[in-house]
Design a protein around this motif. Structure first.
Motif, PDB file in Angstrom:
ATOM      1  N   ILE A  80       0.829  -1.218   0.000  1.00  0.00           N
ATOM      2  CA  ILE A  80       0.000   0.000   0.000  1.00  0.00           C
ATOM      3  C   ILE A  80       0.859   1.263   0.000  1.00  0.00           C
ATOM      4  O   ILE A  80       0.332   2.367   0.074  1.00  0.00           O
ATOM      5  CB  ILE A  80      -1.030   0.037   1.154  1.00  0.00           C
ATOM      6  N   GLY A  81       2.159   1.122  -0.121  1.00  0.00           N
ATOM      7  CA  GLY A  81       2.993   2.322  -0.192  1.00  0.00           C
ATOM      8  C   GLY A  81       4.424   2.013   0.183  1.00  0.00           C
ATOM      9  O   GLY A  81       4.705   0.967   0.782  1.00  0.00           O
ATOM     10  N   TYR A 128       6.578   2.359   2.462  1.00  0.00           N
ATOM     11  CA  TYR A 128       6.914   2.513   3.866  1.00  0.00           C
ATOM     12  C   TYR A 128       6.583   1.174   4.506  1.00  0.00           C
ATOM     13  O   TYR A 128       5.800   0.401   3.949  1.00  0.00           O
ATOM     14  CB  TYR A 128       6.094   3.635   4.531  1.00  0.00           C
ATOM     15  N   LEU A 152       5.022  -1.015   7.557  1.00  0.00           N
ATOM     16  CA  LEU A 152       4.151  -1.041   8.727  1.00  0.00           C
ATOM     17  C   LEU A 152       4.503  -2.266   9.568  1.00  0.00           C
ATOM     18  O   LEU A 152       5.206  -3.164   9.108  1.00  0.00           O
ATOM     19  CB  LEU A 152       2.687  -1.102   8.278  1.00  0.00           C
TER      20      LEU A 152
HETATM   21  N1  ADE Z   1       3.175  -4.795   5.489  1.00  0.00           N
HETATM   22  C1  ADE Z   1       4.030  -3.930   6.074  1.00  0.00           C
HETATM   23  N2  ADE Z   1       4.137  -2.809   5.386  1.00  0.00           N
HETATM   24  C2  ADE Z   1       3.328  -2.943   4.295  1.00  0.00           C
HETATM   25  C3  ADE Z   1       3.005  -2.116   3.198  1.00  0.00           C
HETATM   26  N3  ADE Z   1       3.551  -0.918   3.029  1.00  0.00           N
HETATM   27  N4  ADE Z   1       2.130  -2.583   2.282  1.00  0.00           N
HETATM   28  C4  ADE Z   1       1.602  -3.820   2.428  1.00  0.00           C
HETATM   29  N5  ADE Z   1       1.861  -4.641   3.437  1.00  0.00           N
HETATM   30  C5  ADE Z   1       2.723  -4.221   4.373  1.00  0.00           C
END
Ligand code: ADE
Length: 227
Positions: free
Chosen positions: A132-133, A135, A137
């Motif tokens: 999703i970007g 960065y 998570l």
């Molecule tokens: N898991 C950790 N970061 C993520 C991200 N940016 N997009 C999808 N899954 C993730």
């Protein structure tokens, strides 16, 4: 549509799906979201789901057995259009991807944690990897919620105003024009006159012009695509 999400933090997703806008679609029966607790497939008394990485290094890896058991359990009950793994090294999520996925009947989403999932699961079971970007998570749950929300709101009947999703930013590579609501005059700051004119042709032209203007200014990369 049915979305099955495998996670080791079910409470996080249950909270999201029980309160968000997508709950409407779930209540109306257009979508079923099913959260699967990976720990139910965990190993031993402690229901272990992670282990040390071969070759050393910091961070745990999600074990292969519980994940494969969970995936195969789901696959024994129905076939899936896609088995998606949320990961920062996947393809970058774009509106076009959600449009395509919204036509699916059954989707499975795997949420990663720690250092990620054993590569052999990716090779054998995962059909699509989405980020999703750019960065990182702490887990795949929020990305899974983002993806599900973006998909579900495109399904007819899922939203208050069905035509609204079609006029979103990104549907035509343009950002949305500004919007206004009452009052027409707020402390002297007025709504653009054209929007009060009742002339739909003029209003449409104004909206297109503003969308182009905004895209050119804020997202020159998208602007180039429209030329
Ligand atoms: N898991 C950790 N970061 C993520 C991200 N940016 N997009 C999808 N899954 C993730």
């Amino acid at each position: 549509m049915r979305i099955d999400i495998i996670t080791c933090l079910p409470a996080l997703l249950e909270g999201f799906f029980s309160t968000s806008i997508v709950k409407r679609a779930m209540d109306a029966g257009t979508v079923t979201v099913n959260i699967i607790d990976l720990r139910d497939f965990g190993i031993g008394k402690s229901r272990q789901i992670d282990d040390y990485a071969f070759g050393g290094g910091a961070g745990m890896v999600m074990m292969i057995e519980p994940l494969v058991d969970a995936i195969e359990h789901l696959q024994s009950e129905r076939s899936y259009d896609e088995v998606i793994y949320m990961t920062p090294d996947g393809e970058l999520l774009q509106q076009q991807i959600t449009n395509t996925l919204s036509l699916s009947e059954n989707l499975m989403i795997v949420c990663g944690h720690y250092k990620g999932i054993d590569e052999r699961v990716r090779e054998k079971y995962i059909t699509r990897e989405i980020s999703i970007g750019d960065y990182v998570l702490s887990g795949g749950e929020i990305p899974a919620a983002v993806l599900s929300d973006a998909i579900i709101r495109l399904i007819p009947g899922a939203m208050n105003d069905e035509t609204s999703a079609l006029t979103d930013s990104f549907q035509d590579d343009l950002l949305s024009p500004p919007v206004y609501t009452r009052p027409a005059d707020f402390k002297g700051v007025k709504v653009p006159e054209v929007l009060l004119s009742g002339n739909f042709k003029l209003i449409e032209d104004w909206r297109t012009e503003k969308a182009l203007e905004r895209t050119k200014e804020r997202r020159p990369d998208l602007w180039k695509k429209t030329l």
